[in-house]
Design an enzyme around this catalytic site. Sequence first.
Site, PDB file in Angstrom:
ATOM      1  N   GLY A  24       0.792  -1.224   0.000  1.00 24.36           N
ATOM      2  CA  GLY A  24       0.000   0.000   0.000  1.00 24.36           C
ATOM      3  C   GLY A  24       0.821   1.267   0.000  1.00 24.36           C
ATOM      4  N   ASP A  44       6.514  -4.371   9.574  1.00 26.21           N
ATOM      5  CA  ASP A  44       5.089  -4.674   9.437  1.00 26.21           C
ATOM      6  C   ASP A  44       4.797  -5.918  10.269  1.00 26.21           C
ATOM      7  OD1 ASP A  44       2.403  -5.053   8.199  1.00 26.21           O
ATOM      8  OD2 ASP A  44       3.145  -3.668   6.692  1.00 26.21           O
ATOM      9  N   ASP A  71       5.060  -5.073  16.041  1.00 30.67           N
ATOM     10  CA  ASP A  71       3.738  -4.614  16.449  1.00 30.67           C
ATOM     11  C   ASP A  71       3.952  -3.241  17.080  1.00 30.67           C
ATOM     12  OD1 ASP A  71       1.339  -4.012  17.618  1.00 30.67           O
ATOM     13  OD2 ASP A  71       1.251  -5.801  18.899  1.00 30.67           O
ATOM     14  N   VAL A  72       3.583  -2.185  16.357  1.00 27.12           N
ATOM     15  CA  VAL A  72       3.898  -0.833  16.826  1.00 27.12           C
ATOM     16  C   VAL A  72       3.104  -0.431  18.056  1.00 27.12           C
ATOM     17  CG1 VAL A  72       4.627  -0.050  14.534  1.00 27.12           C
ATOM     18  CG2 VAL A  72       2.246   0.292  15.259  1.00 27.12           C
ATOM     19  N   TYR A 165     -11.352   6.863  13.516  1.00 29.07           N
ATOM     20  CA  TYR A 165     -10.262   7.111  12.566  1.00 29.07           C
ATOM     21  C   TYR A 165     -10.000   8.613  12.432  1.00 29.07           C
ATOM     22  CZ  TYR A 165      -7.616   7.027   8.174  1.00 29.07           C
ATOM     23  OH  TYR A 165      -6.649   7.192   7.210  1.00 29.07           O
TER      24      TYR A 165
END
Length: 261
Positions: A24, A44, A71-72, A165
Amino acid sequence: MPTPISPLFDLTGRTALVTGGAKGLGLAMARALAEHGADIVLADIDDAVGEKAAAELAESAGVRTGYRHVDVTSPDAVDAVVADVVAEFGGIHILLNNAGMVIHQNLEDVTAENWRKVMALNLDGVFHVLQAVGRHMLERGSGSIINTGSMSGIIANVPQAQASYNASKAAVHNLTRSAALEWAGRGVRVNAIAPGYMKTELTREFFEAGGPQIDQWMLMTPMSRPGEPHELGGAAVYLASDASSFVTGSVLSIDGGYTAA
């Protein structure tokens, strides 16, 4: 012979860490940085896709690449990956802080779990990576951080319901400005890119199928079309490079004119 890169945009010798980089928008921006000479580390949770993307990027752009699972939403995991990348690549000079998600749900029906899930990735995750990489850049006295915000942090989208969001991206924009002000005198620049409606692998079929929602989006977009992921590349290179040496605290809208209307 290949056209030489202007020194203003030349990223040779710099390493970029790209979260949400397996595909993406993240991968498209990473590709643009690689084409201007930057070594790339994609980070990622989609390991198979991310490792393949890193290998293809190394072959096509001729730069050094790597992939890291992260995993942020976990500060410890972020710290470990940042330390690992710094040790292997000699530093992180550019951060594309891109991981994110959206849940479409009417505001009155949003569960605490879904609200927290969006905030944990879109805001907390951006903060964790910003802080960890920022500390490293501050020690060195230089660096460019580019957070992925959204036009949804500037306006509230219609007709879809996505309050969590929208709120998370507005917070990313102000986190960007706050970090930029704190670090402006210490060599670290912090900016954000705010994309509009983009035709990615995940949304391409939706756009091509059309329908009332797409019609409304395009009617509200002065350029009357969605953006393509590669159209974020120039902005990423600009903000990462010396061409933007006097730019910090900015949120650059790339939305076909949506927020100008």
